[in-house]
Motif scaffolding. Structure first.
Motif: not given
Length: 708
Positions: A635, A393, A390, A141-142, A624, A633, A145-146, A627-628
């Motif tokens: 982004t 993501s 979440a 990512e990005p 997670l 992050n 996407s996962k 992290r996001y």
């Protein structure tokens, strides 16, 4: 009749006035600042204040905050990703899609395809079992996407639902058994030790990688192009990759095409069971990701679409405020294109093949969730937005939000398996640990490396020099059974300064001090709570105020409280003239110790008896989301700010000052110079206070002998 005409004229005038005033009002764009060069509001928003400007800025904490602001009519439009739109769809935040932000003429930002070796005996999707699969891996990512990176496996591999395995382990096990060999490099989980254990448990998942043992982000076959090199180097027979990378890799468009790769030896595998040449004009795509968009309130969508589109068209004649708006909307050299017709969120997303279905795969039954306990409406609201962010993501298991009336109800809910996680301030850790058998899973560690440091604070002019000098003095605590209370209890017991013949512990403390204020303690004792005054002295602030107003000789508080309420740092009237130099922290004899215990300002606590599998799954979910949506992050602008204000309020669910969630309280500290971990203090305080008359008598006898 004349009366009706007068009324009609009057109402018409009101309507005309309303329309004029409505059209005169500026449109409000919700802006979310990114990092570094993407922190643009301070540069461009002031230019929108020009008299001729038709736009004004509304600042949002994150993109989902902008969605809420549009729903509440605080803002009119903003820029969103397709994942944001999914969250809006699930939470019924109604907006319309007016414009797309595109950096080329493609219909979608990117598309994913399955490429197979022509000589691998794969003619349809039912032939992929027991073949060798190359994947972009984890942590891409990005760029991918996962959810979309996992889409091929989720589509073709029969699911595994072993209740004794985590959801991740079930996914790994299913792929491991379905394919002959794979390369799925990268960090499978955030914890490096657990990551290594998983890779030892499922070695087949890394067997095609260039470095099967490490199987990490430095592997030759990790990432967007990595899966294609894995295929054309002859390691694998199938590659899951972005279509634009496939076209570059095989020379369909100019790019970095590897030597010796012959396009005619590879085909696209289609979901309908057919094969197609890679250079087909209409290639078969499994899943597409839509472009980012401008979305607006329904009532102003058409006017905003027209206005935003004009920014791209009139590049040479833009006024300064129009140029500023263009720079606020597009951050990566996008072109702004109209969506024709203007669409609802679900209509727009459904036009991207596979996108909605990729985010709606059914899991195992019963479904796995991590249930977070909240104690207020605003905490629960933030938790619900976190749940949706979440989920889109790809965080597993799903988050669920359980609302209780207070923290002790949360403790009970976690203990009795109605909830799984509760975030706990150190003042409540003793209760959570002793009364409800909870344990710490993760610490909220501060971005400034701040920890709660318990200290004894006195006036600078005080004659109190040491712990022994506190006997008979007036003392204020933030709360009963809180970190300061139990730390001082432990310290006095350790130095044999308390009368061991007196129980319970609070009576022993009351006997040692002259008088006290211990908020939350219900007692009829004369000394205990004698200093308390109409809740003025509750909590950290109250205990320090108690000292500052000379009601006490000593306050046991977090040492950071001093700087929060002195030297002009507080606007409260009682603190406006306080100077830090007028207070002193007692430093005791052993190693010049000035703080007596330490703990993070909040921690995630769980049942003590959870299984090891569920503990790992909970750790993975929380790390997670850190992290996001945490400070690290990747982004440009955050979808959701985990550690910051929510709807204008601070410290909701998480502390604003948190840097990250960590299993190690001291990960950035020298443990040699820190006081004892408060968790150890809790363990060392006996659960039941039992009078010890013999020890008390022997101590008195010893003192008597010295006097004689």
């Amino acid at each position: 009749m004349w009366k009706y005409q007068q009324l009609f004229i009057l109402l018409s005038g009101v309507l005309i006035l309303f329309v004029c005033s409505s059209s005169a009002r500026k449109f409000r764009i919700c802006i979310v600042d990114g990092r570094g060069i993407f922190k643009t509001s301070g540069k461009f928003c002031p230019l929108l204040e020009a008299k001729e400007s038709q736009i004004e800025c509304v600042l949002g904490i994150d993109r989902l905050d902008c969605l809420r602001k549009i729903s509440k009519e605080i803002a009119d439009f903003s820029v969103f990703t397709p994942e944001d739109l999914l969250a809006a769809l699930n939470l019924h935040a109604e907006v319309l899609i007016t414009n797309e932000l595109k950096y080329n003429e493609d219909n979608f930002e990117y598309e994913l395809v399955a490429v197979v070796n022509k000589f691998s005996n794969i003619s349809n999707i039912y032939d992929v079992g027991k073949k060798r699969l190359c994947l972009p891996g984890y942590g891409v990512e990005p760029e991918i996407s996962k959810v979309l990176a996992n889409y091929f496996e989720a589509t073709v591999v029969p699911p595994s639902c072993d209740p004794n395995l985590s959801l991740l382990e079930n996914r790994l096990k299913a792929s491991d058994e379905y394919f002959e060999a794979l390369c799925k490099a990268g960090p499978w989980v955030s914890d490096s030790k657990q990551d290594r254990l998983l890779k030892q448990k499922f070695p087949n998942m890394c067997s095609l990688c260039d470095d099967p043992y490490n199987c990490n982000q430095h592997d030759k076959y990790w990432g967007r192009r990595g899966s294609l090199y894995c295929l054309t180097d002859g390691r694998g027979e199938i590659s899951w990759a972005r279509l634009d990378d496939v076209h570059s890799h095989f020379g369909v468009v100019p790019g970095d095409t590897p030597k010796g790769v012959e396009i005619e030896n590879y085909m696209l595998l289609c979901r309908d069971g057919t094969l197609m040449p890679i250079n087909s004009t209409n290639p078969c795509v499994w899943v597409s990701k839509p472009w980012s968009v401008v979305a607006s309130r329904r009532t102003s969508a058409s006017r905003i679409q027209e206005f935003v589109a004009s920014l791209s068209q009139n590049t040479g004649t833009r006024s300064p405020w129009q140029t500023a708006l263009f720079n606020l909307i597009e951050t990566l050299n996008y072109d702004i294109k109209n969506v024709d017709p203007i669409m609802s969120v679900d209509t727009y997303l459904s036009k991207a093949p596979g996108f909605l279905s990729a985010h709606s795969f059914s899991g195992c039954h019963p479904p796995r969730t991590l249930r977070i306990c909240t104690t207020s409406n605003i905490e629960n609201a933030k938790c619900n937005w976190l749940r949706e962010a979440a989920a889109v993501s790809g965080v597993e298991p799903d988050i669920d939000c359980i609302k209780a009336n207070n923290k002790t109800h949360c403790f009970k809910a976690v203990k009795e398996n109605f909830a799984d996680v509760v975030f706990v301030h150190p003042d409540l850790q003793f209760t959570a640990t002793r009364d409800y058998d909870l344990k710490t899973l993760l610490y909220e560690t501060s971005r400034n490396n701040d920890l709660y440091m318990t200290g004894a604070v006195v006036h600078a002019s005080s004659d109190i020099k040491d712990l022994n000098d506190l006997q008979g003095k007036r003392a204020c605590f933030p709360s009963y059974n809180g970190i300061a209370y139990n730390t001082i209890l432990h310290e006095l017991r350790t130095h044999n300064l308390l009368d061991n013949s007196i129980c319970p512990y609070e009576e022993s403390l009351g006997h040692y001090f002259g008088s006290t204020c211990i908020p939350g303690l219900n007692t009829n004792s004369k000394n205990l709570n004698q200093l308390c005054d109409r809740n003025l002295y509750d909590g950290e602030k109250g205990a320090f105020r108690c000292l500052a107003e000379n009601k006490a000789d000593v306050a046991f508080i977090d040492l950071k409280t001093i700087q929060n309420y002195t030297d002009g740092m507080s606007q409260e009237k009682w603190a406006e003239n306080l100077k830090s130099k007028d207070f002193r922290v007692l430093c005791f004899n052993d190693n010049n110790k000035c703080s007596l215990s330490t703990m993070s300002y909040s921690q995630a606590m769980v049942r003590h008896n959870i299984t090891r599998m569920f503990e790992h799954e909970s750790l993975n979910t929380l790390t997670l989301i850190d992290r996001y949506f945490g400070r690290n992050n990747r982004t440009i602008t955050p979808a959701l700010v985990l550690y910051g204000p929510y709807d204008g309020q601070h410290n909701i669910l998480f502390s604003d000052n948190t840097e990250r969630l960590n299993t190690n309280l001291y990960y950035k500290h020298n443990m040699q110079v820190l006081p004892i971990n408060y968790t150890e203090i809790i363990r060392n305080i006996p659960k039941v206070c039992e009078p010890n008359t013999s020890n008390y008598l022997s101590n008195n006898f010893y003192l008597l002998v010295i006097v004689c």
